[in-house]
Design a protein around this motif. Structure first.
Motif, PDB file in Angstrom:
ATOM      1  N   GLY A  42      36.884  59.888  45.488  1.00 27.22           N
ATOM      2  CA  GLY A  42      37.838  59.735  44.395  1.00 27.22           C
ATOM      3  C   GLY A  42      37.363  58.801  43.299  1.00 27.22           C
ATOM      4  O   GLY A  42      36.238  58.893  42.805  1.00 27.22           O
ATOM      5  N   ARG A  43      38.223  57.837  42.947  1.00 24.26           N
ATOM      6  CA  ARG A  43      37.935  56.906  41.842  1.00 24.26           C
ATOM      7  C   ARG A  43      37.203  55.650  42.318  1.00 24.26           C
ATOM      8  O   ARG A  43      36.888  54.778  41.504  1.00 24.26           O
ATOM      9  CB  ARG A  43      39.257  56.504  41.174  1.00 24.26           C
ATOM     10  N   ILE A  44      36.932  55.577  43.618  1.00 20.57           N
ATOM     11  CA  ILE A  44      36.353  54.355  44.191  1.00 20.57           C
ATOM     12  C   ILE A  44      34.937  54.069  43.677  1.00 20.57           C
ATOM     13  O   ILE A  44      34.646  52.944  43.248  1.00 20.57           O
ATOM     14  CB  ILE A  44      36.365  54.431  45.733  1.00 20.57           C
ATOM     15  N   PRO A  45      34.002  55.050  43.703  1.00 18.90           N
ATOM     16  CA  PRO A  45      32.630  54.756  43.248  1.00 18.90           C
ATOM     17  C   PRO A  45      32.573  54.241  41.813  1.00 18.90           C
ATOM     18  O   PRO A  45      31.824  53.293  41.519  1.00 18.90           O
ATOM     19  CB  PRO A  45      31.922  56.112  43.377  1.00 18.90           C
ATOM     20  N   TYR A  46      33.365  54.847  40.921  1.00 20.83           N
ATOM     21  CA  TYR A  46      33.359  54.400  39.522  1.00 20.83           C
ATOM     22  C   TYR A  46      33.828  52.956  39.422  1.00 20.83           C
ATOM     23  O   TYR A  46      33.252  52.151  38.665  1.00 20.83           O
ATOM     24  CB  TYR A  46      34.259  55.307  38.686  1.00 20.83           C
ATOM     25  N   GLU A  47      34.851  52.605  40.204  1.00 21.73           N
ATOM     26  CA  GLU A  47      35.368  51.231  40.184  1.00 21.73           C
ATOM     27  C   GLU A  47      34.315  50.250  40.687  1.00 21.73           C
ATOM     28  O   GLU A  47      34.168  49.147  40.147  1.00 21.73           O
ATOM     29  CB  GLU A  47      36.626  51.149  41.054  1.00 21.73           C
ATOM     30  N   LEU A  48      33.573  50.654  41.715  1.00 24.21           N
ATOM     31  CA  LEU A  48      32.525  49.786  42.242  1.00 24.21           C
ATOM     32  C   LEU A  48      31.374  49.645  41.247  1.00 24.21           C
ATOM     33  O   LEU A  48      30.845  48.544  41.036  1.00 24.21           O
ATOM     34  CB  LEU A  48      31.998  50.345  43.568  1.00 24.21           C
ATOM     35  N   GLU A  49      30.981  50.758  40.635  1.00 26.51           N
ATOM     36  CA  GLU A  49      29.862  50.737  39.692  1.00 26.51           C
ATOM     37  C   GLU A  49      30.162  49.902  38.456  1.00 26.51           C
ATOM     38  O   GLU A  49      29.294  49.183  37.962  1.00 26.51           O
ATOM     39  CB  GLU A  49      29.497  52.171  39.293  1.00 26.51           C
ATOM     40  N   ARG A  50      31.397  49.994  37.959  1.00 32.42           N
ATOM     41  CA  ARG A  50      31.733  49.211  36.770  1.00 32.42           C
ATOM     42  C   ARG A  50      31.797  47.725  37.086  1.00 32.42           C
ATOM     43  O   ARG A  50      31.820  46.890  36.178  1.00 32.42           O
ATOM     44  CB  ARG A  50      33.043  49.702  36.157  1.00 32.42           C
ATOM     45  N   ASN A  51      31.806  47.394  38.386  1.00 34.38           N
ATOM     46  CA  ASN A  51      31.775  45.987  38.800  1.00 34.38           C
ATOM     47  C   ASN A  51      30.417  45.591  39.369  1.00 34.38           C
ATOM     48  O   ASN A  51      30.293  44.589  40.069  1.00 34.38           O
ATOM     49  CB  ASN A  51      32.872  45.711  39.821  1.00 34.38           C
ATOM     50  N   GLY A  52      29.395  46.421  39.079  1.00 29.63           N
ATOM     51  CA  GLY A  52      28.021  46.023  39.378  1.00 29.63           C
ATOM     52  C   GLY A  52      27.344  46.691  40.545  1.00 29.63           C
ATOM     53  O   GLY A  52      26.152  46.467  40.784  1.00 29.63           O
ATOM     54  N   ALA A  53      28.050  47.530  41.307  1.00 32.02           N
ATOM     55  CA  ALA A  53      27.448  48.143  42.497  1.00 32.02           C
ATOM     56  C   ALA A  53      26.496  49.278  42.131  1.00 32.02           C
ATOM     57  O   ALA A  53      26.692  49.979  41.131  1.00 32.02           O
ATOM     58  CB  ALA A  53      28.538  48.671  43.422  1.00 32.02           C
ATOM     59  N   LYS A  54      25.472  49.451  42.955  1.00 40.23           N
ATOM     60  CA  LYS A  54      24.569  50.586  42.837  1.00 40.23           C
ATOM     61  C   LYS A  54      24.924  51.543  43.965  1.00 40.23           C
ATOM     62  O   LYS A  54      24.791  51.206  45.144  1.00 40.23           O
ATOM     63  CB  LYS A  54      23.116  50.122  42.966  1.00 40.23           C
TER      64      LYS A  54
END
Length: 442
Positions: A203-215
């Motif tokens: 769902g929307r989880i990866p985008y939320e993590l990426e915008r906070n610096g996650a690869k």
């Protein structure tokens, strides 16, 4: 922010209510049309933009539609009162004044309503098929249409406020990169799903993590295969990621059967040197008695037919190694208990597990609303698919028991329905989960 939204709604409500009931004013001062018409056009184009506070075009349109629908709702109440008073004063002596006033009123509110409803229907992620269908069915039924509209407005307003607040929070902490872990994140899906570019399993989880610096990377393994075969695919995928990223290890977040696949890769296939941490989400570490029951009660002919239908369908989409029955058999209580004895918690890898429970079946959405009762009968508390007794594994265990009546399902834990759940922010939960990995130096 909420007060700002309310002010915006009241401002546009006043403008629309005035224009909708301005026939007598226009009749007395015709040149006022040169001001009223442009204002009405601008209102229908820019309503809600003062509140926007978001870079998302989709959310801007949703906010625009929500403000218009709120303004329409208020205008309908004010207009009804005004038109009744006008009718009492003008009918029958000057009935044409009332008729033309009513025509203008209906036309203005008609335009505002359809502008608003089209905007929210096209952009809202929270309305869902059910709410949209109810809105369409009730649309031509007096009173019922206003009740349905009230719930539509309540849903989209809550969505606008939440999404705007989340964007503000993310902008404030953008420089902190709270999810920028030492090792990249590998997200591993469960059974009967694939990682695709068109529909993200998470769902929307990866985008939320990426915008906070996650690869972020994905497992890209088969949708249905034995644990051993899936584990082999995942080990190859991890080696690809390490070669591509230059990282020494990965942090794995695995959902459902994916957690068992990863444990097998660590314990049986020598992948432990490549993994810094493993977080399992609603994984059936002790199997599912529900699966044992189904495999026992369903005839071999039906099982084989279902399996062949599934496997042949997946082959058409290019997945040649799909094995429906192998995947299901590996999730049985008996098989998982055997695997548990063979797959001890690995040393040198930070291991934790997460689980959740539903509080009522109809919160789980189909088919989890059906399977919830079966799993409860055999194993007690569950997420609609996996028993709470089966979640716990590793050195840390997080069990989510929300205070609200709804609970959190197997699908909610991966944001499957992109639903904002009252009392549980799934995106923020994963941000904190990854933030904790970063703080541990992983």
């Amino acid at each position: 922010m909420k007060s700002r939204f309310i002010f915006t709604i009241l401002l546009y409500s006043a403008i629309i209510s005035f224009i909708a009931n301005s026939y007598i004013f226009i009749k007395q001062l015709p040149e006022s049309l040169f001001v009223i018409v442009p204002i009405f056009i601008l209102t229908n184009v820019f309503a809600g933009m003062f509140f926007a506070s978001t870079k998302s075009k989709k959310m801007k349109v949703c906010q625009h539609g929500t403000v218009l629908l709120c303004s329409f709702y208020i205008s309908i109440i004010i207009s009804s009162i005004y038109q009744i008073i006008l009718a009492i004063k003008t009918v029958p002596n000057d009935h044409m004044t009332f008729i033309w006033s009513l025509v203008l009123c209906v036309a203005v509110n008609f335009i505002v309503f359809w502008n608003g409803i089209i905007c929210v229907y096209l952009t809202s992620a929270q309305l869902g098929v059910k709410m949209r269908t109810i809105g369409i069915i009730c649309g031509m039924i007096p009173i019922a249409n206003l009740v349905a509209l009230f719930f539509i407005i309540k849903t989209t307003m809550g969505e606008c406020l939440l999404e705007t607040q989340k964007e503000i929070i993310n902008r404030k902490r953008e420089s902190e990169k709270v999810c920028e872990t030492k090792y990249p994140i590998l997200m591993v899906h469960g059974v009967f799903f694939r990682d695709t570019k068109f529909f993200n399993y998470w769902g929307r989880i990866p985008y939320e993590l990426e915008r906070n610096g996650a690869k972020i990377y994905y497992g890209n393994h088969s949708s249905a295969a034995s644990i051993a075969d899936s584990a082999a695919e995942l080990k190859e995928r991890i080696e690809e990621i390490l070669a591509e990223s230059g990282a020494e290890k990965v942090n794995i977040i695995a959902h459902s059967k994916g957690g068992l696949d990863c444990r097998y890769a660590i314990s049986k296939l020598g992948a432990e040197d490549y993994i810094a941490s493993l977080t399992t989400i609603n994984t059936p570490h002790r199997g599912c008695l529900f699966a044992d029951y189904l495999l026992t009660k369903i005839s071999p002919d039906i099982k084989n037919k279902v399996a062949e239908t599934y496997n042949s369908t997946l082959r058409k989409f290019g997945e040649m190694n799909s094995d429906f029955l192998a995947a299901v058999n590996d999730l049985t209580d008996s098989h998982c208990k055997k695997l548990n004895n063979e797959m001890p918690t690995p040393k040198g890898i930070y291991c934790q597990s997460v689980g959740s429970v539903l509080r009522k079946a109809n919160s789980g959405k189909f088919p989890l609303n059906f399977s919830y009762y079966l799993v409860k009968f055999f194993s007690g508390e569950n997420d609609g698919l996996v028993s709470e007794k089966s979640f716990k594994w590793g050195e840390k265990y997080i069990l989510l028991r929300p205070l609200k009546k709804r609970g959190i399902s197997h699908g909610d834990m991966i944001d499957l329905n992109r639903e904002n759940i009252d009392g549980f922010d799934v995106r923020d939960f994963y941000v904190n989960l990854v933030r904790d990995l970063k703080n541990k130096g992983l």
